[in-house]
Scaffold this motif. Structure first.
Motif, short mmCIF file in Angstrom:
data_model
loop_
_atom_site.label_atom_id
_atom_site.label_comp_id
_atom_site.label_asym_id
_atom_site.label_seq_id
_atom_site.Cartn_x
_atom_site.Cartn_y
_atom_site.Cartn_z
N GLY A 1 0.82 -1.21 0.00
CA GLY A 1 0.00 0.00 0.00
C GLY A 1 0.85 1.26 0.00
N ASN A 2 1.91 1.23 0.79
CA ASN A 2 2.82 2.38 0.84
C ASN A 2 3.52 2.58 -0.50
N TRP A 3 3.97 1.48 -1.11
CA TRP A 3 4.65 1.56 -2.40
C TRP A 3 3.71 2.14 -3.47
N VAL A 4 2.46 1.72 -3.44
CA VAL A 4 1.49 2.20 -4.43
C VAL A 4 1.31 3.71 -4.27
N LYS A 5 1.15 4.17 -3.03
CA LYS A 5 0.96 5.60 -2.79
C LYS A 5 2.20 6.39 -3.22
N LEU A 6 3.39 5.88 -2.89
CA LEU A 6 4.62 6.55 -3.31
C LEU A 6 4.72 6.62 -4.83
N TYR A 7 4.35 5.54 -5.49
CA TYR A 7 4.40 5.49 -6.96
C TYR A 7 3.41 6.47 -7.56
N GLU A 8 2.21 6.54 -7.00
CA GLU A 8 1.19 7.45 -7.52
C GLU A 8 1.61 8.91 -7.36
N GLN A 9 2.29 9.23 -6.26
CA GLN A 9 2.72 10.60 -6.00
C GLN A 9 3.98 10.99 -6.78
N HIS A 10 4.95 10.05 -6.85
CA HIS A 10 6.30 10.40 -7.33
C HIS A 10 6.83 9.51 -8.45
N GLY A 11 6.04 8.60 -8.94
CA GLY A 11 6.51 7.72 -10.01
C GLY A 11 7.57 6.75 -9.52
N THR A 12 8.42 6.30 -10.44
CA THR A 12 9.45 5.32 -10.07
C THR A 12 10.45 5.89 -9.07
N GLU A 13 10.62 7.21 -9.05
CA GLU A 13 11.53 7.84 -8.08
C GLU A 13 11.08 7.58 -6.64
N GLY A 14 9.77 7.47 -6.45
CA GLY A 14 9.23 7.20 -5.12
C GLY A 14 9.59 5.81 -4.60
N LEU A 15 9.92 4.90 -5.52
CA LEU A 15 10.26 3.53 -5.12
C LEU A 15 11.76 3.32 -4.95
N ALA A 16 12.56 4.31 -5.30
CA ALA A 16 14.02 4.18 -5.24
C ALA A 16 14.48 4.15 -3.79
N LYS A 17 15.56 3.40 -3.55
CA LYS A 17 16.15 3.36 -2.21
C LYS A 17 16.85 4.68 -1.95
N ARG A 18 16.65 5.20 -0.75
CA ARG A 18 17.28 6.46 -0.36
C ARG A 18 17.81 6.33 1.06
N HIS A 19 18.94 6.90 1.27
CA HIS A 19 19.50 7.01 2.62
C HIS A 19 19.61 8.50 2.88
N THR A 20 18.66 9.03 3.62
CA THR A 20 18.57 10.47 3.78
C THR A 20 18.57 10.85 5.24
N ASN A 21 19.26 11.94 5.52
CA ASN A 21 19.14 12.58 6.82
C ASN A 21 18.22 13.76 6.63
N TYR A 22 17.13 13.79 7.37
CA TYR A 22 16.14 14.84 7.20
C TYR A 22 16.45 15.99 8.15
N SER A 23 16.34 17.22 7.64
CA SER A 23 16.59 18.40 8.46
C SER A 23 15.45 18.61 9.45
N VAL A 24 15.73 19.38 10.49
CA VAL A 24 14.71 19.69 11.48
C VAL A 24 13.58 20.47 10.82
N GLU A 25 13.94 21.38 9.90
CA GLU A 25 12.92 22.18 9.22
C GLU A 25 11.97 21.30 8.42
N LEU A 26 12.52 20.34 7.69
CA LEU A 26 11.67 19.44 6.91
C LEU A 26 10.77 18.63 7.84
N LYS A 27 11.33 18.12 8.91
CA LYS A 27 10.52 17.33 9.86
C LYS A 27 9.36 18.16 10.40
N LEU A 28 9.65 19.43 10.73
CA LEU A 28 8.59 20.31 11.25
C LEU A 28 7.53 20.57 10.18
N ASN A 29 7.96 20.77 8.93
CA ASN A 29 7.00 20.98 7.83
C ASN A 29 6.13 19.74 7.63
N VAL A 30 6.76 18.57 7.71
CA VAL A 30 6.02 17.31 7.55
C VAL A 30 4.97 17.19 8.66
#
Length: 174
Positions: free
Chosen positions: A38-67
Protein backbone atom coordinates in the motif's frame (compact mmCIF):
# COMPACT_ATOMS: atom_id res chain seq x y z
CA UNK A 1 11.76 -4.47 7.44
CA UNK A 2 13.44 -6.38 4.65
CA UNK A 3 14.94 -4.22 1.92
CA UNK A 4 13.40 -4.72 -1.50
CA UNK A 5 14.82 -3.62 -4.84
CA UNK A 6 13.16 -0.82 -6.79
CA UNK A 7 12.46 -3.26 -9.63
CA UNK A 8 10.68 -5.66 -7.28
CA UNK A 9 8.55 -2.85 -5.84
CA UNK A 10 7.68 -1.57 -9.31
CA UNK A 11 6.66 -5.06 -10.45
CA UNK A 12 4.27 -5.44 -7.51
CA UNK A 13 2.86 -1.91 -7.91
CA UNK A 14 2.18 -2.55 -11.59
CA UNK A 15 0.43 -5.84 -10.76
CA UNK A 16 -1.74 -3.97 -8.27
CA UNK A 17 -2.53 -1.15 -10.70
CA UNK A 18 -3.69 -3.68 -13.31
CA UNK A 19 -6.62 -4.15 -10.94
CA UNK A 20 -6.66 -7.95 -10.86
CA UNK A 21 -5.14 -8.45 -7.41
CA UNK A 22 -5.41 -6.60 -4.07
CA UNK A 23 -2.78 -5.71 -1.49
CA UNK A 24 -3.31 -8.78 0.67
CA UNK A 25 -3.28 -11.26 -2.21
CA UNK A 26 -0.13 -9.67 -3.68
CA UNK A 27 1.47 -9.72 -0.27
CA UNK A 28 0.67 -13.39 0.10
CA UNK A 29 2.00 -14.23 -3.37
CA UNK A 30 5.29 -12.34 -2.93
CA UNK A 31 5.81 -12.78 0.81
CA UNK A 32 5.49 -9.06 1.56
CA UNK A 33 3.27 -7.45 4.17
CA UNK A 34 0.28 -5.78 2.50
CA UNK A 35 1.00 -2.46 4.28
CA UNK A 36 4.32 -2.22 2.43
CA UNK A 37 2.52 -2.70 -0.86
CA UNK A 38 0.00 0.00 0.00
CA UNK A 39 2.82 2.38 0.84
CA UNK A 40 4.65 1.56 -2.40
CA UNK A 41 1.49 2.20 -4.43
CA UNK A 42 0.96 5.60 -2.79
CA UNK A 43 4.62 6.55 -3.31
CA UNK A 44 4.40 5.49 -6.96
CA UNK A 45 1.19 7.45 -7.52
CA UNK A 46 2.72 10.60 -6.00
CA UNK A 47 6.30 10.40 -7.33
CA UNK A 48 6.51 7.72 -10.01
CA UNK A 49 9.45 5.32 -10.07
CA UNK A 50 11.53 7.84 -8.08
CA UNK A 51 9.23 7.20 -5.12
CA UNK A 52 10.26 3.53 -5.12
CA UNK A 53 14.02 4.18 -5.24
CA UNK A 54 16.15 3.36 -2.21
CA UNK A 55 17.28 6.46 -0.36
CA UNK A 56 19.50 7.01 2.62
CA UNK A 57 18.57 10.47 3.78
CA UNK A 58 19.14 12.58 6.82
CA UNK A 59 16.14 14.84 7.20
CA UNK A 60 16.59 18.40 8.46
CA UNK A 61 14.71 19.69 11.48
CA UNK A 62 12.92 22.18 9.22
CA UNK A 63 11.67 19.44 6.91
CA UNK A 64 10.52 17.33 9.86
CA UNK A 65 8.59 20.31 11.25
CA UNK A 66 7.00 20.98 7.83
CA UNK A 67 6.02 17.31 7.55
CA UNK A 68 4.45 17.32 11.03
CA UNK A 69 2.63 20.61 10.36
CA UNK A 70 1.10 19.30 7.11
CA UNK A 71 0.32 15.96 8.79
CA UNK A 72 -1.60 17.61 11.62
CA UNK A 73 -3.27 20.38 9.57
CA UNK A 74 -4.74 17.90 7.09
CA UNK A 75 -5.36 15.07 9.58
CA UNK A 76 -3.49 12.76 7.23
CA UNK A 77 -2.40 9.26 8.10
CA UNK A 78 1.31 8.51 8.38
CA UNK A 79 1.09 6.74 5.02
CA UNK A 80 -0.54 9.71 3.26
CA UNK A 81 2.01 12.11 4.72
CA UNK A 82 4.99 9.92 3.82
CA UNK A 83 3.69 9.53 0.25
CA UNK A 84 3.19 13.29 -0.12
CA UNK A 85 6.75 14.07 1.05
CA UNK A 86 8.31 10.98 -0.60
CA UNK A 87 9.48 9.54 2.70
CA UNK A 88 9.93 5.78 2.25
CA UNK A 89 8.88 4.74 5.75
CA UNK A 90 5.54 5.96 7.14
CA UNK A 91 6.62 4.93 10.62
CA UNK A 92 9.14 7.81 10.60
CA UNK A 93 6.24 10.26 10.78
CA UNK A 94 5.00 8.59 13.94
CA UNK A 95 8.48 8.63 15.46
CA UNK A 96 8.95 12.33 14.69
CA UNK A 97 5.51 13.16 16.11
CA UNK A 98 6.23 11.24 19.33
CA UNK A 99 9.63 12.91 19.72
CA UNK A 100 8.18 16.35 19.06
CA UNK A 101 5.42 15.81 21.62
CA UNK A 102 7.96 14.66 24.20
CA UNK A 103 10.41 17.52 23.92
CA UNK A 104 9.73 19.95 21.10
CA UNK A 105 12.01 20.93 18.22
CA UNK A 106 15.27 19.98 19.88
CA UNK A 107 14.32 16.30 19.99
CA UNK A 108 14.07 16.30 16.19
CA UNK A 109 17.73 17.27 15.80
CA UNK A 110 20.03 14.46 14.63
CA UNK A 111 21.90 12.64 17.35
CA UNK A 112 25.66 13.17 17.32
CA UNK A 113 27.58 10.43 15.57
CA UNK A 114 30.79 8.99 16.85
CA UNK A 115 32.17 7.24 19.83
CA UNK A 116 31.10 7.65 23.40
CA UNK A 117 33.42 9.58 25.69
CA UNK A 118 36.37 7.53 26.89
CA UNK A 119 36.05 6.31 30.44
CA UNK A 120 38.86 6.62 32.92
CA UNK A 121 41.62 4.06 32.61
CA UNK A 122 43.07 2.17 35.53
CA UNK A 123 46.12 4.45 35.34
CA UNK A 124 43.87 7.51 35.79
CA UNK A 125 42.16 5.87 38.75
CA UNK A 126 45.47 4.92 40.37
CA UNK A 127 46.65 8.52 40.02
CA UNK A 128 43.39 9.72 41.56
CA UNK A 129 43.77 7.29 44.50
CA UNK A 130 47.37 8.33 45.17
CA UNK A 131 46.60 12.04 45.21
CA UNK A 132 46.05 13.51 48.72
CA UNK A 133 42.37 14.10 49.50
CA UNK A 134 42.83 17.79 50.29
CA UNK A 135 44.22 18.37 46.76
CA UNK A 136 41.23 16.82 44.95
CA UNK A 137 38.53 18.89 43.26
CA UNK A 138 34.88 18.26 44.06
CA UNK A 139 34.45 16.19 40.86
CA UNK A 140 37.56 14.13 41.62
CA UNK A 141 36.32 13.48 45.17
CA UNK A 142 33.01 12.22 43.78
CA UNK A 143 34.85 9.95 41.35
CA UNK A 144 37.04 8.62 44.12
CA UNK A 145 34.04 7.93 46.37
CA UNK A 146 32.29 6.15 43.50
CA UNK A 147 35.37 4.01 42.83
CA UNK A 148 35.68 3.07 46.52
CA UNK A 149 31.95 2.19 46.69
CA UNK A 150 32.22 -0.05 43.64
CA UNK A 151 35.35 -1.68 44.99
CA UNK A 152 33.64 -2.28 48.36
CA UNK A 153 30.57 -3.85 46.70
CA UNK A 154 32.82 -6.10 44.61
CA UNK A 155 34.74 -7.30 47.67
CA UNK A 156 31.51 -8.00 49.56
CA UNK A 157 30.19 -10.07 46.65
CA UNK A 158 33.50 -11.93 46.40
CA UNK A 159 33.37 -12.73 50.13
CA UNK A 160 29.76 -13.96 49.86
CA UNK A 161 30.70 -16.26 46.95
CA UNK A 162 33.65 -17.64 48.90
CA UNK A 163 31.39 -18.39 51.87
CA UNK A 164 28.87 -20.13 49.59
CA UNK A 165 31.64 -22.30 48.20
CA UNK A 166 32.79 -23.28 51.70
CA UNK A 167 29.22 -24.15 52.73
CA UNK A 168 28.71 -26.17 49.54
CA UNK A 169 31.90 -28.17 50.25
CA UNK A 170 30.79 -28.82 53.85
CA UNK A 171 27.40 -30.17 52.75
CA UNK A 172 29.01 -32.41 50.12
CA UNK A 173 31.44 -33.92 52.61
CA UNK A 174 28.70 -34.88 55.12
Amino acid sequence: MTKYSSEFKLKIVQQYLEGKVGYKALGHIHGVHHRHIGNWVKLYEQHGTEGLAKRHTNYSVELKLNVLKKHLENSWSNQQTSAYFNIPSPSLIGVWLRLYNQGGETTLEPKPKGRRPVKRTSKDIQTLLKKPINELSHEELLQRVHYVEVENAYLKKLEALAQQKVLANKTKSK
